[in-house]
Design a protein around this motif. Structure first.
Motif, PDB file in Angstrom:
ATOM      1  N   ASN A 281     -10.805 -20.862  -4.405  1.00 30.53           N
ATOM      2  CA  ASN A 281     -10.862 -22.067  -4.800  1.00 30.53           C
ATOM      3  C   ASN A 281     -10.472 -22.107  -6.383  1.00 30.53           C
ATOM      4  O   ASN A 281     -10.799 -22.683  -7.426  1.00 30.53           O
ATOM      5  N   GLY A 282      -9.189 -21.504  -5.991  1.00 31.34           N
ATOM      6  CA  GLY A 282      -8.251 -21.539  -7.328  1.00 31.34           C
ATOM      7  C   GLY A 282      -8.948 -20.338  -8.461  1.00 31.34           C
ATOM      8  O   GLY A 282      -8.149 -20.528  -9.352  1.00 31.34           O
ATOM      9  N   THR A 283      -9.613 -19.514  -8.099  1.00 32.03           N
ATOM     10  CA  THR A 283     -10.088 -18.477  -9.066  1.00 32.03           C
ATOM     11  C   THR A 283      -8.733 -17.529  -9.327  1.00 32.03           C
ATOM     12  O   THR A 283      -8.696 -17.270 -10.637  1.00 32.03           O
ATOM     13  N   GLY A 284      -8.151 -17.057  -8.225  1.00 34.02           N
ATOM     14  CA  GLY A 284      -7.084 -16.213  -8.772  1.00 34.02           C
ATOM     15  C   GLY A 284      -6.377 -15.801  -7.499  1.00 34.02           C
ATOM     16  O   GLY A 284      -6.424 -16.436  -6.370  1.00 34.02           O
ATOM     17  N   TRP A 285      -5.417 -14.828  -7.538  1.00 32.23           N
ATOM     18  CA  TRP A 285      -5.070 -14.167  -6.566  1.00 32.23           C
ATOM     19  C   TRP A 285      -4.778 -12.893  -6.599  1.00 32.23           C
ATOM     20  O   TRP A 285      -4.778 -12.085  -7.753  1.00 32.23           O
ATOM     21  N   PRO A 286      -4.231 -12.042  -5.681  1.00 30.42           N
ATOM     22  CA  PRO A 286      -4.033 -10.560  -5.681  1.00 30.42           C
ATOM     23  C   PRO A 286      -3.441 -10.027  -7.035  1.00 30.42           C
ATOM     24  O   PRO A 286      -4.056  -9.088  -7.746  1.00 30.42           O
ATOM     25  N   VAL A 287      -2.189 -10.399  -7.512  1.00 30.02           N
ATOM     26  CA  VAL A 287      -1.718 -10.023  -8.618  1.00 30.02           C
ATOM     27  C   VAL A 287      -2.479 -10.336 -10.121  1.00 30.02           C
ATOM     28  O   VAL A 287      -2.663  -9.668 -10.806  1.00 30.02           O
ATOM     29  N   GLU A 288      -3.087 -11.512  -9.974  1.00 25.58           N
ATOM     30  CA  GLU A 288      -3.984 -11.843 -11.221  1.00 25.58           C
ATOM     31  C   GLU A 288      -5.050 -10.825 -11.169  1.00 25.58           C
ATOM     32  O   GLU A 288      -5.459 -10.712 -12.288  1.00 25.58           O
ATOM     33  N   ALA A 289      -5.719 -10.263  -9.869  1.00 30.34           N
ATOM     34  CA  ALA A 289      -6.729  -9.528 -10.039  1.00 30.34           C
ATOM     35  C   ALA A 289      -6.179  -7.939 -10.119  1.00 30.34           C
ATOM     36  O   ALA A 289      -6.739  -6.876 -10.436  1.00 30.34           O
ATOM     37  N   GLY A 290      -4.784  -7.892 -10.602  1.00 34.42           N
ATOM     38  CA  GLY A 290      -4.380  -6.417 -10.845  1.00 34.42           C
ATOM     39  C   GLY A 290      -3.760  -5.509  -9.800  1.00 34.42           C
ATOM     40  O   GLY A 290      -3.521  -4.466  -9.871  1.00 34.42           O
ATOM     41  N   HIS A 291      -3.422  -6.243  -8.574  1.00 31.45           N
ATOM     42  CA  HIS A 291      -3.025  -5.497  -7.390  1.00 31.45           C
ATOM     43  C   HIS A 291      -1.650  -6.117  -7.007  1.00 31.45           C
ATOM     44  O   HIS A 291      -1.600  -7.282  -6.852  1.00 31.45           O
ATOM     45  N   GLY A 292      -0.815  -5.391  -6.399  1.00 32.68           N
ATOM     46  CA  GLY A 292       0.625  -5.915  -6.026  1.00 32.68           C
ATOM     47  C   GLY A 292       0.144  -6.780  -4.790  1.00 32.68           C
ATOM     48  O   GLY A 292      -0.633  -6.306  -4.048  1.00 32.68           O
ATOM     49  N   CYS A 293       1.117  -7.505  -4.385  1.00 26.44           N
ATOM     50  CA  CYS A 293       1.310  -8.295  -3.256  1.00 26.44           C
ATOM     51  C   CYS A 293       1.567  -7.289  -2.120  1.00 26.44           C
ATOM     52  O   CYS A 293       2.416  -6.529  -2.004  1.00 26.44           O
ATOM     53  N   LEU A 294       0.922  -7.456  -0.673  1.00 25.79           N
ATOM     54  CA  LEU A 294       1.138  -6.567   0.221  1.00 25.79           C
ATOM     55  C   LEU A 294       2.160  -7.041   1.256  1.00 25.79           C
ATOM     56  O   LEU A 294       2.681  -6.396   2.074  1.00 25.79           O
ATOM     57  N   GLY A 295       2.681  -8.196   0.709  1.00 21.63           N
ATOM     58  CA  GLY A 295       3.772  -9.053   1.959  1.00 21.63           C
ATOM     59  C   GLY A 295       3.052  -9.539   3.250  1.00 21.63           C
ATOM     60  O   GLY A 295       3.966  -9.605   4.092  1.00 21.63           O
ATOM     61  N   CYS A 296       1.883  -9.849   2.894  1.00 21.70           N
ATOM     62  CA  CYS A 296       1.044 -10.014   4.416  1.00 21.70           C
ATOM     63  C   CYS A 296       1.662 -11.412   5.108  1.00 21.70           C
ATOM     64  O   CYS A 296       1.394 -11.591   6.167  1.00 21.70           O
ATOM     65  N   SER A 297       2.613 -12.037   4.400  1.00 26.18           N
ATOM     66  CA  SER A 297       3.002 -13.206   5.014  1.00 26.18           C
ATOM     67  C   SER A 297       4.547 -13.021   5.802  1.00 26.18           C
ATOM     68  O   SER A 297       5.114 -14.046   6.297  1.00 26.18           O
ATOM     69  N   GLU A 298       4.824 -11.877   5.691  1.00 26.70           N
ATOM     70  CA  GLU A 298       6.129 -11.607   6.116  1.00 26.70           C
ATOM     71  C   GLU A 298       6.038 -10.747   7.632  1.00 26.70           C
ATOM     72  O   GLU A 298       5.069 -10.057   7.888  1.00 26.70           O
ATOM     73  N   PRO A 299       7.083 -10.776   8.515  1.00 26.37           N
ATOM     74  CA  PRO A 299       7.151 -10.205   9.624  1.00 26.37           C
ATOM     75  C   PRO A 299       6.790  -8.570   9.580  1.00 26.37           C
ATOM     76  O   PRO A 299       7.578  -8.013   8.476  1.00 26.37           O
ATOM     77  N   ASP A 300       6.272  -7.859  10.323  1.00 22.87           N
ATOM     78  CA  ASP A 300       6.049  -6.490  10.249  1.00 22.87           C
ATOM     79  C   ASP A 300       5.742  -6.069   9.082  1.00 22.87           C
ATOM     80  O   ASP A 300       6.228  -4.833   8.698  1.00 22.87           O
ATOM     81  N   PHE A 301       4.684  -6.659   8.162  1.00 19.93           N
ATOM     82  CA  PHE A 301       4.678  -5.975   6.879  1.00 19.93           C
ATOM     83  C   PHE A 301       3.643  -4.749   7.068  1.00 19.93           C
ATOM     84  O   PHE A 301       3.802  -3.941   6.034  1.00 19.93           O
ATOM     85  N   TRP A 302       3.196  -4.452   8.184  1.00 20.57           N
ATOM     86  CA  TRP A 302       2.373  -3.237   8.099  1.00 20.57           C
ATOM     87  C   TRP A 302       3.410  -1.976   8.245  1.00 20.57           C
ATOM     88  O   TRP A 302       2.843  -0.859   8.008  1.00 20.57           O
ATOM     89  N   ASP A 303       4.585  -2.231   8.745  1.00 13.27           N
ATOM     90  CA  ASP A 303       5.532  -1.269   8.918  1.00 13.27           C
ATOM     91  C   ASP A 303       6.480  -1.148   7.856  1.00 13.27           C
ATOM     92  O   ASP A 303       7.402  -0.236   7.985  1.00 13.27           O
ATOM     93  N   ALA A 304       6.317  -1.844   6.858  1.00 12.71           N
ATOM     94  CA  ALA A 304       7.454  -2.000   5.773  1.00 12.71           C
ATOM     95  C   ALA A 304       7.207  -1.099   4.925  1.00 12.71           C
ATOM     96  O   ALA A 304       7.394  -1.353   3.467  1.00 12.71           O
ATOM     97  N   GLY A 305       6.716   0.102   4.894  1.00 12.17           N
ATOM     98  CA  GLY A 305       6.831   1.111   3.994  1.00 12.17           C
ATOM     99  C   GLY A 305       5.366   1.248   3.297  1.00 12.17           C
ATOM    100  O   GLY A 305       4.675   0.134   3.353  1.00 12.17           O
ATOM    101  N   GLY A 306       5.014   2.325   2.585  1.00 14.18           N
ATOM    102  CA  GLY A 306       3.612   2.285   1.995  1.00 14.18           C
ATOM    103  C   GLY A 306       3.575   1.054   1.030  1.00 14.18           C
ATOM    104  O   GLY A 306       4.324   0.619   0.169  1.00 14.18           O
ATOM    105  N   PHE A 307       2.147   0.498   1.107  1.00 21.63           N
ATOM    106  CA  PHE A 307       1.651  -0.418   0.171  1.00 21.63           C
ATOM    107  C   PHE A 307       1.633  -0.276  -1.652  1.00 21.63           C
ATOM    108  O   PHE A 307       1.969  -1.024  -2.073  1.00 21.63           O
ATOM    109  N   TYR A 308       1.686   0.968  -1.720  1.00 19.06           N
ATOM    110  CA  TYR A 308       2.155   1.410  -3.112  1.00 19.06           C
ATOM    111  C   TYR A 308       3.045   2.014  -3.396  1.00 19.06           C
ATOM    112  O   TYR A 308       3.346   2.703  -4.671  1.00 19.06           O
ATOM    113  N   ASN A 309       4.223   2.019  -2.479  1.00 16.00           N
ATOM    114  CA  ASN A 309       5.574   2.574  -2.885  1.00 16.00           C
ATOM    115  C   ASN A 309       6.539   1.072  -3.306  1.00 16.00           C
ATOM    116  O   ASN A 309       6.429   0.149  -2.684  1.00 16.00           O
TER     117      ASN A 309
END
Lengths: 363, 141, 220
Positions: A281-309
């Motif tokens: 409800n418009g409260t915030g989003w991952p980056v606003e919560a202090g965590h990088g974007c995982l790229g979850c709306s892109e193809p093959d995002f699970w295989d696109a390298g470490g989430f923290y690299n």
């Protein structure tokens, strides 16, 4: 079932005033990420709009997409689903109904042949149809059968749009997205894991309002929501440009809300509306919560390298490659050196002293 | 144990400065200024949908507190509540729409003499004229 | 649907590995070869030290020679602009630094992106000017071989694709980012076997020049 009453008539019957309708249209324009100048056009279109029949199929998925949709709030999902679309089949919501639900699906398909909207979440396993079935029907069969009479298909979630988690390496079920099975119907990919609730309802609202699908990008996603990268719309972008980065999750930079690129934020390669539509409800989003974007709306995002690299870091072990390469290079260099020493030695052996007399003789 | 909503939320940045941490409010204020000039010159109204603006935490509060409150506040009750209020800058209106559940479904800045939704709508005026007519007819009859 | 992403994953994984392996093996092999050849024994009496003058020459040759400047000002100006711009783009852009950090275990501070962006534009313009100079100047044309065009292209492509990727001028983004990586991989593969090796051999050559002059006791 879808009825023939237009939305305008239905709203008036419920005692909604023109002002209320205008407010509804403003909210809908905002929901569809259309400029406020479109409100009159939306009002005219909604006045004439008819309730479309919607069939929702869930395949290899985690129900997160349905969870996301049922938490969308603008306009409330209840009003959207029950007043403005006719959700005739949703197997997760109707699971207790058993055969009656299947009968409803068949009836909706039959009555609205060629006109209903098919919403799919989850990927489809092709390695063995037995991996995922509903009422004894394999996912691929049910999709083909239901898609045949659909006006359009909305693939909700990264699984339905691109294969998602089930398709992640090594893809044990042979999972594929909807677009690899159905090729003769317009498909809208509403990717995300899960997609933003208002984006799901926004696409439904667009179909409801204009009776057509919105403009799509190369991946079949609606441009209004996926037209710009997270990075370009991120409120932390000025820090990226100034070269101010959080180096760890608890350092000074993290506390000051600096850019999360070095912490593996995939915002630069991710196209979604999180930065503006936000979550909860418009409260915030991952980056606003202090965590990088995982790229979850892109193809093959699970295989696109470490989430923290960081995005620029290759998926392979670069240090290992450099060390191995250096050792191999040194070994080859030593071999080449020996070879060259041999050549040098030979040259020295063949070297004969030339005197001035020798030269004069030669002339 | 403390309930989550009893823990106060403190914004790290102080409102009052137009720049804030990211400076994202400034371009918006410029946009509003240009819209005001257009309104004064050509009578040309502008609506800015704030959902389309990537705000940092605290930016919305900063913008609204900078705009301040003016003389007019309206509450609309249609499909839930709506608040329409003039800001401290006449011609700049803040319009907030809520649904039945009290969740905000739209936040807009309207640069105009009065937001269109506050006016009585032509269709409703016609209908009320009919209704009042009916009432009087019944009373007379 | 997901081909650009598959392409990006390939060039970020296997592709980068292969290119980096060829690059490292090639560079180490060639440097080893050069050093191991050594130099002939100098029987002359040394008139000075080798080390100091050698190191000094590495630095002093960074200053352009006035004669060369008078004869070929364009070569000198373009050369400097290009090299400085390239070094800024390569070494002071934060995403690049992250890659070096991952590889070597240490990093350094980067520059604000608008500065790097400006440096990249200067580099691209300088490269185009260099190409024009090479094609239009009769002397340059005379001494240009096929390898020179190839090396120019291998240097230009990473700059161009990097610029396009940063400004998102190609849709979809994974395609242009993948092309950027692919062009860098091409550069890495060509590097050890072309004139690009001057990045390393330049310093060896300068040191030898300085050292030889130092040995003879003359200024270099």
């Amino acid at each position: 079932m879808a009825n023939s009453k237009t939305l305008g008539e239905s709203l008036r019957r419920h005692g909604v005033t023109r002002r209320g309708f205008l407010k509804f249209c403003s909210a809908t324009a905002s929901l569809m990420a259309l400029p406020p100048t479109m409100v009159p056009a939306i009002a005219a279109a909604l006045e004439r709009a008819k309730r479309p029949s919607v069939i929702w199929l869930s395949f290899q998925e985690c129900t997160g997409c349905t969870e996301s949709l049922t938490r969308s709030h603008a306009p409330t999902v209840e009003s959207l689903i029950f007043d403005h679309v006719s959700l005739d089949y949703h197997h997760t919501l109707q699971v207790a109904s058993g055969e009656a639900a299947e009968a409803a699906r068949e009836a909706a398909m039959h009555e609205n042949q060629g006109g209903y909207l098919l919403v799919v979440d989850g990927s489809i396993p092709l390695a063995d149809p037995g991996y995922s079935t509903i009422a004894g029907i394999s996912n691929v069969d049910m999709l083909r059968e239901t898609a045949a009479g659909a006006a359009a298909i909305i693939a909700v979630g990264t699984c339905a749009a691109f294969g998602g988690l089930p398709k992640a390496d090594p893809n044990p079920t042979g999972a594929v997205p909807v677009s690899e099975i159905i090729r003769d119907k317009p498909i809208v990919n509403v990717s995300g894991c899960p997609p933003i609730p208002v984006v799901i309802t926004g696409v439904l609202a667009h179909f409801l309002t204009f009776g057509a699908l919105p403009e799509l990008d190369r991946y079949g996603r609606p441009m209004v929501f996926y037209g710009q990268s997270i990075h370009d719309r991120c409120y932390r972008r000025p820090f990226y440009d100034k070269g101010l980065f959080a180096e760890t999750f608890d350092d000074e930079g993290a506390r000051k809300g600096w850019c999360l690129y070095k912490m593996g934020c995939k915002g630069p390669m991710t196209y979604n509306a999180c930065a503006t539509a936000k979550w909860n409800n418009g409260t915030g989003w991952p980056v606003e919560a202090g965590h990088g974007c995982l790229g979850c709306s892109e193809p093959d995002f699970w295989d696109a390298g470490g989430f923290y690299n960081a995005l620029s870091i290759p998926t392979s072990d670069v240090t290992g490659t450099v060390v191995t390469g250096a050792v191999a290079g040194a070994a080859l260099g030593a071999a080449a050196a020996l070879l060259n020493r041999g050549t040098q030695g030979e040259a020295r052996e063949k070297h004969a002293t030339v005197t001035v007399d020798d030269l004069e003789k030669g002339v | 144990m403390e309930r989550l909503d009893t823990i106060p939320v403190v914004s790290a940045s102080s409102p009052g400065s137009a720049v804030g941490v990211t400076g994202n409010v400034l371009p918006l204020l410029h946009e509003i200024r240009h819209a005001l000039e257009r309104l004064a010159r050509d009578r040309d109204p502008t609506v800015i949908d704030l959902r389309a603006i990537p705000f940092a935490p605290g930016d919305e509060e900063r913008l609204l507190s900078l705009l301040g409150r003016g003389e007019v506040s309206l509450v609309l009750s249609a499909l839930g509540r709506s608040e329409i209020r003039e800001s401290g800058y006449p011609g700049v209106w803040v319009v907030e729409h809520y649904n039945d559940a009290g969740e905000r479904i739209a936040l807009q800045i309207e640069v105009t003499d009065i937001p269109a939704i506050a006016r009585s709508q032509v269709a409703d005026i016609e209908e009320s004229s009919t209704r009042l007519n009916d009432l009087l007819m019944n009373d007379n009859g | 649907m997901s081909e650009p992403m598959d392409f990006l994953l390939l060039v970020r994984g296997t592709g980068f590995d292969v290119a980096l392996t060829i690059f490292v093996i090639g560079v180490v092999l060639r440097l080893f070869e050069i050093f191991s050849l050594g130099r002939g024994v100098n029987l002359a009496e040394p008139r000075g030290r080798e080390f100091g003058p050698g190191m000094r020459t590495i630095l002093t040759r960074n200053v352009p020679d006035p004669h060369t400047f008078r004869r070929q000002p364009l070569t000198v100006v373009i050369g400097y602009l290009f090299h400085i711009g390239l070094l800024i783009s390569l070494l002071l852009f934060v995403p690049h630094i992250e890659l070096f950090k991952e590889t070597f275990g240490f990093g350094w501070p980067g520059l604000a992106t608008p500065i790097v962006d400006a440096a990249a534009v200067i580099t691209i313009i300088a490269l185009l000017a260099a190409l024009w100079h090479r094609a239009s100047n009769p002397v340059m044309r005379r001494i240009t071989r096929a390898e020179d065009w190839l090396v120019w292209l291998a240097t230009f492509l990473p700059m161009l694709t990097g610029y396009l990727a940063y400004h998102r001028m190609v849709d979809p983004y994974p395609l242009i980012l993948g092309l950027h990586l692919l062009s860098v991989e091409l550069l890495l593969v060509l590097f050890p076997f072309t004139k690009l090796m001057h990045t390393f051999t330049l310093f060896i050559a300068r040191w030898y020049n300085g050292a030889m002059n130092g040995y003879r006791g003359v200024q270099s």
